[in-house]
Scaffold this motif. Structure first.
Motif, mmCIF file in Angstrom:
data_model
loop_
_atom_site.group_PDB
_atom_site.id
_atom_site.type_symbol
_atom_site.label_atom_id
_atom_site.label_comp_id
_atom_site.label_asym_id
_atom_site.label_seq_id
_atom_site.Cartn_x
_atom_site.Cartn_y
_atom_site.Cartn_z
ATOM 1 N N PHE A 270 68.691 -2.446 59.616
ATOM 2 C CA PHE A 270 69.830 -2.859 58.608
ATOM 3 C C PHE A 270 69.195 -3.032 57.320
ATOM 4 C CE2 PHE A 270 71.521 -4.496 62.657
ATOM 5 C CZ PHE A 270 72.794 -3.853 62.604
ATOM 6 N N VAL A 271 69.235 -1.875 56.585
ATOM 7 C CA VAL A 271 68.596 -1.657 55.091
ATOM 8 C C VAL A 271 69.705 -1.488 54.263
ATOM 9 C CG1 VAL A 271 66.316 -0.942 56.112
ATOM 10 C CG2 VAL A 271 68.160 0.590 55.317
ATOM 11 N N HIS A 272 69.362 -2.055 52.997
ATOM 12 C CA HIS A 272 70.539 -1.775 51.941
ATOM 13 C C HIS A 272 69.842 -1.701 50.382
ATOM 14 C CE1 HIS A 272 70.170 -5.915 50.456
ATOM 15 N NE2 HIS A 272 69.685 -6.345 51.501
ATOM 16 N N ARG A 273 70.721 -1.279 49.425
ATOM 17 C CA ARG A 273 70.272 -0.955 48.259
ATOM 18 C C ARG A 273 71.550 -1.333 47.286
ATOM 19 N NH1 ARG A 273 65.766 1.959 46.805
ATOM 20 N NH2 ARG A 273 64.971 0.936 48.626
ATOM 21 N N THR A 274 71.115 -1.695 45.928
ATOM 22 C CA THR A 274 72.248 -2.247 45.109
ATOM 23 C C THR A 274 72.273 -1.070 43.860
ATOM 24 O OG1 THR A 274 71.997 -4.515 45.411
ATOM 25 C CG2 THR A 274 73.558 -4.009 43.577
ATOM 26 N N ILE A 275 73.433 -0.520 43.891
ATOM 27 C CA ILE A 275 73.718 0.316 42.613
ATOM 28 C C ILE A 275 74.882 -0.145 41.694
ATOM 29 C CG2 ILE A 275 72.939 2.406 43.976
ATOM 30 C CD1 ILE A 275 75.803 3.150 44.731
ATOM 31 N N ARG A 276 75.117 0.672 40.854
ATOM 32 C CA ARG A 276 75.971 -0.268 39.628
ATOM 33 C C ARG A 276 77.110 0.530 39.964
ATOM 34 N NH1 ARG A 276 75.358 1.097 34.724
ATOM 35 N NH2 ARG A 276 76.246 -0.615 33.743
ATOM 36 N N LEU A 277 78.218 -0.083 40.027
ATOM 37 C CA LEU A 277 79.477 0.506 40.428
ATOM 38 C C LEU A 277 80.022 1.269 39.098
ATOM 39 C CD1 LEU A 277 82.263 0.942 42.267
ATOM 40 C CD2 LEU A 277 83.111 -1.423 41.250
ATOM 41 N N ASP A 278 79.643 0.706 37.807
ATOM 42 C CA ASP A 278 79.967 1.523 36.596
ATOM 43 C C ASP A 278 79.268 2.857 36.488
ATOM 44 O OD1 ASP A 278 81.432 -0.517 35.713
ATOM 45 O OD2 ASP A 278 79.855 -1.324 34.382
ATOM 46 N N ASP A 279 78.374 2.869 37.115
ATOM 47 C CA ASP A 279 77.575 4.355 37.198
ATOM 48 C C ASP A 279 78.513 5.438 38.039
ATOM 49 O OD1 ASP A 279 75.542 3.666 35.736
ATOM 50 O OD2 ASP A 279 74.062 3.133 37.475
ATOM 51 N N VAL A 280 78.862 4.777 39.140
ATOM 52 C CA VAL A 280 79.759 5.615 40.009
ATOM 53 C C VAL A 280 81.158 5.902 39.271
ATOM 54 C CG1 VAL A 280 81.256 5.770 42.247
ATOM 55 C CG2 VAL A 280 78.985 4.487 42.166
ATOM 56 N N LYS A 281 81.762 4.855 38.574
ATOM 57 C CA LYS A 281 82.960 5.167 37.847
ATOM 58 C C LYS A 281 82.872 6.165 36.594
ATOM 59 C CE LYS A 281 85.218 0.796 38.957
ATOM 60 N NZ LYS A 281 85.665 -0.753 38.548
ATOM 61 N N SER A 282 81.816 6.030 35.886
ATOM 62 C CA SER A 282 81.425 6.911 34.780
ATOM 63 C C SER A 282 81.571 8.456 35.283
ATOM 64 C CB SER A 282 80.136 6.697 34.163
ATOM 65 O OG SER A 282 78.998 6.889 34.999
ATOM 66 N N VAL A 283 80.795 8.734 36.695
ATOM 67 C CA VAL A 283 80.920 9.937 37.025
ATOM 68 C C VAL A 283 82.470 10.273 37.460
ATOM 69 C CG1 VAL A 283 80.237 11.517 39.072
ATOM 70 C CG2 VAL A 283 78.654 9.995 37.933
ATOM 71 N N ASN A 285 85.192 9.179 36.058
ATOM 72 C CA ASN A 285 86.062 9.521 34.943
ATOM 73 C C ASN A 285 85.638 10.784 34.230
ATOM 74 O OD1 ASN A 285 87.053 7.122 35.147
ATOM 75 N ND2 ASN A 285 85.522 6.066 33.912
ATOM 76 N N ALA A 286 84.333 11.014 34.316
ATOM 77 C CA ALA A 286 84.031 12.201 33.658
ATOM 78 C C ALA A 286 84.381 13.633 34.558
ATOM 79 C CB ALA A 286 82.349 12.476 33.762
ATOM 80 N N MET A 287 84.670 13.551 35.694
ATOM 81 C CA MET A 287 85.046 14.377 36.581
ATOM 82 C C MET A 287 86.582 14.379 36.914
ATOM 83 S SD MET A 287 82.120 16.241 37.274
ATOM 84 C CE MET A 287 82.675 17.236 38.819
ATOM 85 N N GLY A 288 87.114 13.511 36.717
ATOM 86 C CA GLY A 288 88.581 13.430 36.916
ATOM 87 C C GLY A 288 88.883 13.373 38.319
ATOM 88 N N CYS A 289 88.096 12.646 39.188
ATOM 89 C CA CYS A 289 88.422 12.396 40.480
ATOM 90 C C CYS A 289 88.216 10.769 41.098
ATOM 91 C CB CYS A 289 86.940 13.184 41.444
ATOM 92 S SG CYS A 289 85.463 12.440 40.906
ATOM 93 N N THR A 290 88.244 10.568 42.336
ATOM 94 C CA THR A 290 88.097 9.168 42.726
ATOM 95 C C THR A 290 86.779 8.961 43.092
ATOM 96 O OG1 THR A 290 88.441 9.769 44.948
ATOM 97 C CG2 THR A 290 90.455 9.793 43.733
ATOM 98 N N VAL A 291 86.580 7.422 43.345
ATOM 99 C CA VAL A 291 85.404 6.927 43.646
ATOM 100 C C VAL A 291 84.806 7.478 44.878
ATOM 101 C CG1 VAL A 291 84.203 4.781 44.304
ATOM 102 C CG2 VAL A 291 85.613 4.818 42.402
ATOM 103 N N ASN A 292 85.797 7.572 46.017
ATOM 104 C CA ASN A 292 85.446 8.129 47.353
ATOM 105 C C ASN A 292 84.838 9.376 47.219
ATOM 106 O OD1 ASN A 292 85.994 5.742 48.528
ATOM 107 N ND2 ASN A 292 88.039 6.304 49.187
ATOM 108 N N ASP A 293 85.555 10.214 46.120
ATOM 109 C CA ASP A 293 85.039 11.511 46.049
ATOM 110 C C ASP A 293 83.593 11.458 45.448
ATOM 111 O OD1 ASP A 293 87.770 12.349 46.666
ATOM 112 O OD2 ASP A 293 88.137 12.852 44.488
ATOM 113 N N VAL A 294 83.255 10.802 44.529
ATOM 114 C CA VAL A 294 81.956 10.579 44.051
ATOM 115 C C VAL A 294 80.955 10.290 45.271
ATOM 116 C CG1 VAL A 294 80.409 9.508 42.172
ATOM 117 C CG2 VAL A 294 82.747 10.122 41.598
ATOM 118 N N LEU A 295 81.336 9.178 45.939
ATOM 119 C CA LEU A 295 80.462 8.951 47.077
ATOM 120 C C LEU A 295 80.140 10.027 48.287
ATOM 121 C CD1 LEU A 295 81.850 4.975 47.736
ATOM 122 C CD2 LEU A 295 79.726 6.123 46.417
#
Length: 464
Positions: A270-283, A285-295
């Motif tokens: 089991f391994v993990h890494r932390t990323i910023r949710l704001d980075d996902v949200k900025s994409v 907002n720029a693409m006009g999609c959802t968080v799941n779409d970005v992921l």
């Protein structure tokens, strides 16, 4: 109860439970006092001998847990009051058909709180990261005693690079699916500034997974409404046919992500890494999609980056293999998510109105494995894939065939989770390290892919 990871491997295997009814257990109506609700079909599947299916959740804590009695008291006031966490599954043979049912039992908290014996000498947080990772991974090879409720908490009081201590929850999958357990665990917590209040959480889906739109007035609107039914039926039919084709002949491309037969029971890292949710949200907002779409797009980009590097390491040519098929089964919660207030009332007052348990469907998702010049093309593809899957009843149809689907796909060499909390998001992987030996490098690919996509999204926002 204490024990090292090696000692945990030496625990006794599950022993048979005597489920015969004694005279004292008979009621005036001839039924048994312990006869409870049947274990759900999905829950019964997880109890089959070929499965050793647990849910493992890791909690990073801001301070060490020095008062274990307070933890026990808190769990007794919340989690233990839930019927699933104070019962065991037993085989009811009293009728014409054998049924697995939940039977209430006395809960001995010492059986469920585990404090492992770890090195007492202080070490660096970075080396403790590996120690915690190895300990949690050891839990994937051990089973739990079915003569007591199938859950446990492990308290690891050593500092890591991200937290002062770690708590690990392990529960049998028959207790509930991931969404149910996360909601229930959160309902067992309180706000730090006001212990009487439940934590504040974002809104959740309160309705069913798919709701057909109501027809609007006018012949054109009515025809479009009819057409939406046709599209829904067609997409569902195609998805079901693909499931059948996968059963018969359609296989994924042989890649370093594909494990060998029988590896479902192998040890998982089991391994993990932390990323910023704001980075996902900025994409987003720029693409006009959802968080799941970005992921979905980030996952496609990371897997492509990983497989491209592996291909170049093992092949002379630099050309990326075309038509590489890499698919995943995406778990979908098909019932309204229980709110933490409803679950808190269930534990405090014994109410059973909140929908809880294993009600999960499956979607088969194919990730495009390709190197795009424009990083945003990964998100565009992810948006298209997600939109297509949303217009299908594949998850609902697969729920009724969960047993077949789990036996077909099982838990393979790589399981991926995204979990967001506050302003952070965790990328969590369970991997078979005999197949994917460089799991931390794969995590780096996720971080780098998000960074490249975010940079491209920022440039797009400035142009607009």
């Amino acid at each position: 109860m204490a024990g090292s990871p090696d000692e945990l491997h030496m625990r006794k295997r599950l022993r048979k439970i005597n489920t015969k009814t004694t005279a004292e257990e008979k009621t005036a109506t001839g039924t048994t006092k312990w006869e409870g609700e049947p274990v759900s079909p999905a829950g019964q599947l997880f109890h089959e001998p070929s499965f050793n299916c647990h849910i493992i959740s890791i909690f990073g804590l801001g301070i060490p847990i020095n008062n274990v009695d307070a933890v026990i008291e808190g769990l007794q006031a919340t989690l233990v009051r839930h019927p699933r966490f104070s019962s065991i599954p037993v085989l009811d043979e009293s009728g014409s058909k054998k049924v697995l049912r939940w039977r209430p039992v006395e809960v001995n908290m010492k059986d469920h709180i585990i404090i492992p014996s770890l090195p007492s000498e202080p070490t660096s947080p970075s080396s403790n990261d590996q120690l915690v990772e190895d300990y949690v991974s050891s839990l994937s090879l051990t089973t739990m005693d079915r003569s007591r409720p199938l859950w446990e908490f492990h308290i690891i009081n050593i500092p890591t690079t991200e937290c002062a201590a770690t708590a690990v929850f392990r529960g049998h999958h028959s207790l509930g699916d991931g969404m149910s357990l996360i909601s229930l665990l959160l309902a067992s917590t309180r706000q730090s500034d006001d212990p009487t209040k439940l934590p504040s959480l974002p809104p959740h889906r309160a309705g069913p997974l798919y709701v057909l739109p109501r027809p609007e007035e006018g012949i054109c609107a009515f025809l479009l409404w009819i057409f939406s039914f046709v599209v829904l039926f067609w997409h569902t039919l195609v998805d079901v046919v693909l499931f059948v084709a996968t059963t018969l002949f359609l296989r994924d491309t042989e890649t370093p992500l594909k494990g060998h037969k029988g590896m479902e029971c192998a040890k998982k890292q089991f391994v993990h890494r932390t990323i910023r949710l704001d980075d996902v949200k900025s994409v987003k907002n720029a693409m006009g999609c959802t968080v799941n779409d970005v992921l979905v797009g980030v996952t496609s980009a990371a897997l492509s980056r990983y497989l491209y590097r592996k291909h170049c390491e093992t092949k002379d040519e630099k050309k990326f293999p075309r038509n590489t098929r890499v698919r995943s089964t995406l778990l979908v919660n098909i019932r309204p998510t229980p709110g933490i207030h409803a679950l808190a009332e269930m534990m405090e007052e014994g109410k059973t109105d909140a929908k809880y348990g294993n009600r999960i469907g499956y979607m088969m998702l194919q990730f495009p494995i390709v190197i795009h010049e424009d990083p945003l093309d990964y998100v565009r593809q992810g948006t298209a894939i997600a939109a297509r899957k949303k217009n299908s009843l594949e998850a609902i149809a697969s729920y009724f065939n969960a047993k077949l689907i789990v036996k077909l796909f099982g838990t393979k060499a790589l399981t991926l989770h995204y979990q967001s909390y506050m302003n952070t998001m965790k990328v969590v992987m369970a991997v078979d390290d005999s197949v994917i030996s460089d799991s931390h490098q794969l995590l780096d690919d996720f971080v780098e892919s998000l960074s490249v996509i975010r940079t491209a999204a920022e440039k797009l926002s400035k142009k607009n």
